[in-house]
Write an enzyme that holds these catalytic residues in place. Structure first.
Site, short mmCIF file in Angstrom:
data_model
loop_
_atom_site.label_atom_id
_atom_site.label_comp_id
_atom_site.label_asym_id
_atom_site.label_seq_id
_atom_site.Cartn_x
_atom_site.Cartn_y
_atom_site.Cartn_z
N ASP A 17 -1.99 -0.22 -2.79
CA ASP A 17 -0.95 0.57 -2.29
C ASP A 17 0.49 -0.31 -2.19
OD1 ASP A 17 -3.17 2.28 -1.74
OD2 ASP A 17 -2.24 3.19 0.13
N ARG A 96 -0.45 -5.07 15.21
CA ARG A 96 0.58 -4.76 14.24
C ARG A 96 2.12 -5.11 14.97
NH1 ARG A 96 -2.53 -4.12 10.92
NH2 ARG A 96 -3.49 -2.25 9.94
N ASP A 125 -0.14 3.33 12.63
CA ASP A 125 0.36 2.06 12.20
C ASP A 125 2.09 2.24 11.92
OD1 ASP A 125 -1.68 0.63 12.67
OD2 ASP A 125 -2.35 0.52 10.59
N SER A 181 -11.72 3.09 3.90
CA SER A 181 -10.69 2.20 3.98
C SER A 181 -10.96 1.11 5.18
CB SER A 181 -9.31 2.97 4.47
OG SER A 181 -8.21 1.95 4.70
#
Length: 387
Positions: A17, A96, A125, A181
């Site tokens: 990605d 994050r 996120d 994922s």
């Protein structure tokens, strides 16, 4: 090629990605600086650097932020006994803001007007990255390709993204993709999406056995000792990595849950948080041993709010900073040693001691009266029975 639009710092993972996003940003006219955070994941960072440069990145930053992640983000969560919706130890949510903080630092250092990320438009996120960026640099501009119609309409599925990768010479996996994922950092590994989107699909865990550990804490963990081989680890990063290794081998900290995302939908996730689970139980135990009952009740309410704020991306908000100060103040007497074992995925507390203990062995004993007058309990019961 589009007109030059300036410099963007991309939070780059090295995967399909963000590799496609890197090339797409260049296609739009941006100079791209790739930033890859080393936050404890198992990865070939030099291979990722070469890949980003090969795709046209102007520069690549690989930043090891593992130590600050443990000391500045994980330790406050341990002090809070932070759990989101009673089960999730916030592994991704804690990572994050740590990653995004460095993203902003690099953008300011490079005088870049833009930052970009590869988070989807349905997840948490995107909120966590961007709230951190705006809190630390209100004038920064965020490019989120998965929310731009010109990007997500062009790439509605995985096949279109793979075709784009092949067309632009972006290396793609030669083996079949895992059917889910995965995201990894020091705190945890998470699995979601793919076949796991069906909440009935069973994910099989790993076998576990036995280990014993002594953990000493003074507001935050300061030493871990293995009772079996005598191994001692003292630095924050070192002891956390060691606990991950011990607990991970014994299947500690694996959960399968459905949670409520901040954006409004429920999602299913499988998380492995080995060291975090040991520390959660150890801290909970020594805190109950040393903290006043009424203070602890208030602190539990603060911890609930803290967990929600962290999950929702408000780490750098005024209210979360205030809560961290309050929770930190509550930890002044939380000092001592907890002995525990791990067995078949569970953490068992074996004993504890502390110079700040509020436990009075003589007072609580059934064999010694101490300063307690049993007859006083009669009035206490009668008053409480009035209702």
């Amino acid at each position: 090629m589009a007109q030059p639009k300036g410099t963007v710092v991309l939070a780059y993972s090295g995967g399909l990605d963000t590799s496609c996003i890197l090339v797409w940003l260049k296609e739009q006219g941006y100079d791209v600086i790739a930033y890859l955070a080393n936050i404890g994941q198992k990865e070939d960072f030099e291979a990722a650097r070469k890949k980003a440069l090969g795709l046209g990145a102007k520069k690549v930053y690989i930043e090891d932020i593992s130590k600050e992640f443990v000391e500045e983000f994980i330790w406050p969560a341990v002090q809070a006994n932070a759990l989101y919706e009673d089960r999730y130890l916030l592994g991704t949510a804690l990572a994050r803001p740590c990653i995004a903080r460095k993203l902003v630092e690099i953008a300011q250092q490079e005088e870049a007007q833009y930052v970009a990320h590869g988070a989807t438009g349905k997840g948490n996120d995107q909120v966590r990255f961007e709230l951190t960026c705006y809190a630390l640099c209100p004038k920064i501009k965020v490019i989120a390709p998965w929310r731009l119609p010109e990007f997500y309409q062009r790439f509605p599925g995985r096949r279109e993204l793979m075709d784009y990768a092949k067309k632009h010479g972006i290396p793609v996996p030669v083996t079949p993709q895992t059917p889910w994922s995965m995201d990894e950092n020091l705190m945890h590994i998470s699995y979601e999406a793919g076949i796991l989107e069906n909440p009935k699909v069973i994910d099989h865990g790993r076998p576990a056995s036995l280990a014993a550990t002594g953990l000493r804490a003074a507001r935050v963990p300061v030493k871990v000792t293995n009772a079996g081989d005598g191994a001692v680890h003292c630095s924050a990063l070192e002891l956390f990595v060691y606990l991950n290794d011990i607990a991970g081998k014994h299947g500690v900290g694996r959960i399968d849950i459905v949670e409520n995302r901040f954006v409004g939908m429920k999602s299913r996730g499988i998380y492995e948080t080995p060291a975090g689970t040991i520390l959660y139980h150890a801290h909970l135990d020594i805190e109950a041993f040393t903290m006043d009952r009424e203070v602890r009740k208030i602190k539990q309410g603060l911890a609930l709010k803290f967990s929600e704020l962290v999950y929702n991306g408000f780490w750098h908000s005024p209210e979360c900073e205030f809560l961290r100060q309050c929770i930190g103040r509550s930890q002044e007497a939380v000092v001592g040693t907890v002995r525990l074992s791990v067995f078949k995925g569970q953490v068992y507390i074996l004993g504890r001691e502390s110079p700040r203990s509020l436990y009075n062995e003589e007072l609580v004993s059934m064999n010694v009266q101490g300063d307690y007058e049993p007859a006083d309990a009669t009035g206490f019961i009668n008053i409480n029975a009035l209702r």
